[in-house]
Design an enzyme around this catalytic site. Structure first.
Site, PDB file in Angstrom:
ATOM      1  N   HIS A 369       0.678  -1.393  -0.001  1.00 32.74           N
ATOM      2  CA  HIS A 369       0.147  -0.201   0.028  1.00 32.74           C
ATOM      3  C   HIS A 369       0.944   1.331   0.066  1.00 32.74           C
ATOM      4  CE1 HIS A 369      -3.872   2.210   0.920  1.00 32.74           C
ATOM      5  NE2 HIS A 369      -2.966   3.170   1.641  1.00 32.74           N
ATOM      6  N   HIS A 370       1.365   1.631  -1.255  1.00 33.31           N
ATOM      7  CA  HIS A 370       2.321   2.609  -1.288  1.00 33.31           C
ATOM      8  C   HIS A 370       2.110   3.227  -2.646  1.00 33.31           C
ATOM      9  CE1 HIS A 370       5.833   4.966  -1.878  1.00 33.31           C
ATOM     10  NE2 HIS A 370       6.197   4.838  -0.622  1.00 33.31           N
TER      11      HIS A 370
END
Length: 549
Positions: A369-370
């Site tokens: 999640h980036h």
């Protein structure tokens, strides 16, 4: 099922369990440390330097603070978003600094002093800018709410870059003065930070004023009152207590010794609680042995505790002190062994056999999640990616992230050791600065003891182009192979798994998935590199060493 069949089944299960117990883990902590330092480069905001190693990042946030008439360019993005939160960033830099102070030789021995100091300086230069007047500190840049409604690269940011300050008109708890921070980094109080600052200033200057401060305010600020089972960006009491115990153990307590012994008692409480010897008042552990504090980004608490215990084990060992916990004696080596268990869990010794440090090992999460890691870099995809397009095209895609964010420590598993590698599962798949920073000191300490000098070759993956044909997106991957040893390497053979496309720059061997250097390269000299490329859709191939001379 007959008795003989049941016995056979039981024997098979027992053999399986014994096989799991017999698995040998030989972690390369030096390599893990190097990758962790790369994560800090991936989080850089501002004008990137010429020696930037993470090539999929570009310049960003070049006008931060300008609307408020100040220069707040630089610093670090906090996590998978693009907000610069001052409180966890400051804690992260302190963890890096503490690592250098106590493990100076160990860091130099693995040739990482330059990269570590560069990581510290990138943040401290920013804080110097942010401290514009004696009683003014710009404590946040970026609006967390609007930022989280956008999924775009830092280089394409269109969200407000609002800057927030603390000054005489906005004092007290920082998130009271900066309400925007409350949903992300709520402070439980600043009493521990006052003691933390004084303890560090004493260690830096040996000015008795600061030592007297932590003694005079030991009760009112909770230093000798709070017995804690957590060490983090928000709760620094355990760190204060262990720092001040070192002063006591070094024989520098003088007339302050009685109060420092009270700090020591609380340091021992934290340690005994982590080692499950605190008469039931222990730190919670998952079935796999991981410290478990909170559902969101739990590994940050495990990494911070392990780092702190590693430090305390050194202080105790130096003075040959044995802890007297409520449930028995604890040797300094026991404290270090527990810290090592947390590091090993992170690197893959866990029920899922997953490395929660991205890019380390052969099995690590690929849907981090980036924002920046999940969108093709600007050097490949030359057009900007808008907020909505980012969500629709990149956030929701089932394929692996196009960029590997090496060294990112993810949030990690649940209290039952379960983990879902899903980009939308931000509680488990988002990395943070405050989670990764303590790993530098922890990994270098373990590396100094392991005797394992690491593989002589490193691999640096990058994507150099991309295109779409029908429903499939293809990527051209480049892998730089570097000899990091002090000796020449010959007969290098590599294992390349999950390769579905064409490859150039290596020669295939008769054995499946095995490749060797091309005929014109007989020797890979110390410090030299070679490059190979391959094209495929989906996740990148996995590259590892099979053999070498």
């Amino acid at each position: 099922m007959g008795i003989s069949s049941k016995l056979q089944l039981i024997s098979v299960l027992l053999v399986g369990l014994l096989a799991l117990e017999a698995v040998s883990y030989n972690f390369d902590y030096g390599n893990a440390m190097d990758k962790t330092l790369l994560f800090f480069e991936a989080q850089r905001s501002g004008k990137l330097p010429p020696n930037q190693r993470v090539k999929w990042r570009g310049d960003s946030g070049l006008k931060d603070g300008f609307l408020q008439g100040v220069n707040l360019v630089g610093g670090y993005y906090d996590a998978g978003d693009h907000v610069k939160f001052g409180l966890p960033m400051a804690y992260s830099l302190t963890m890096l600094g503490w690592s250098v102070v106590d493990y100076r030789k160990e860091i130099a021995d693995v040739n990482q002093m330059g990269n570590t100091l560069a990581a510290i300086k990138w943040g401290t230069d920013y804080f110097i800018k942010a401290h514009t007047q004696p009683n003014v500190l710009w404590a946040q840049v970026g609006d967390g709410d609007s930022d989280h409604y956008c999924w775009e690269r830092a280089e394409d940011m269109t969200t407000p870059r609002t800057a927030y300050k603390l000054d005489p008109s906005h004092p007290g708890l920082y998130d009271d003065s900066i309400p925007n921070a409350q949903a992300f980094y709520t402070s439980s109080g600043y009493s521990d930070e006052l003691l933390w600052a004084a303890a560090w200033l004493y260690r830096a200057t040996y000015d008795e004023f600061y030592l007297k401060y932590v003694v005079d305010n030991a009760v009112s600020l909770g230093g000798t009152g709070w017995a804690v089972r957590e060490f983090s960006w928000d709760n620094k009491y355990a760190g204060v207590q262990i720092l001040l115990t070192k002063i006591l153990l070094d024989g520098a307590g003088g007339s302050y010794t009685p109060t420092l012994k009270q700090y020591q008692a609380k340091a021992d409480y934290f340690t005994c609680a982590c080692l499950q010897k605190n008469d039931g008042y222990n730190v919670a552990l998952t079935p796999g042995g991981l410290i478990y504090v909170r559902e969101w980004n739990n590994l940050q608490y495990a990494s911070s505790a392990a780092f702190l215990l590693s430090m305390y084990s050194d202080y105790l060992s130096e003075k040959k002190i044995v802890l007297q916990c409520p449930e028995g004696q604890v040797q300094p080596s026991d404290v270090l062994s527990f810290a090592k268990s947390q590091a090993d869990y992170i690197l893959g010794k866990n029920p899922k056999a997953i490395s929660y440090l991205v890019g380390y090992g052969q099995n690590y999460p690929i849907h981090v999640h980036h924002r920046g890691a999940s969108i093709a870099p600007i050097s490949v995809l030359h057009t900007a990616v808008s907020c909505i397009e980012g969500f629709e095209t990149w956030y929701r895609r089932p394929q692996a992230n196009p960029n590997i964010i090496h060294g990112a420590l993810l949030g990690g598993p649940s209290k039952t050791d379960d983990f879902s590698d899903d980009r939308s599962n931000y509680e488990q798949t988002e990395p943070t600065l405050s989670g990764s920073a303590p790993l530098i000191g922890l990994f270098v300490k373990l590396q100094s003891l392991s005797g394992y000098r690491g593989a002589p070759v490193t691999f640096l993956h990058s994507i150099i182009s991309t295109w779409t044909i029908g429903p499939t997106t293809y990527y051209k991957h480049r892998v730089v192979v570097k000899n990091t040893s002090q000796k020449p390497i010959t007969n290098l053979k590599l294992i390349i798994e999950n390769l579905s496309g064409s490859l150039w720059g290596l020669s295939p061997c008769p054995e499946k998935n095995i490749y060797e250097l091309p005929q014109w390269i007989k020797i890979l000299k110390p410090g030299s590199e070679l490059t190979f490329v391959y094209v495929q859709g989906g996740a990148q191939a996995k590259v590892s060493i099979k053999s070498y001379h």
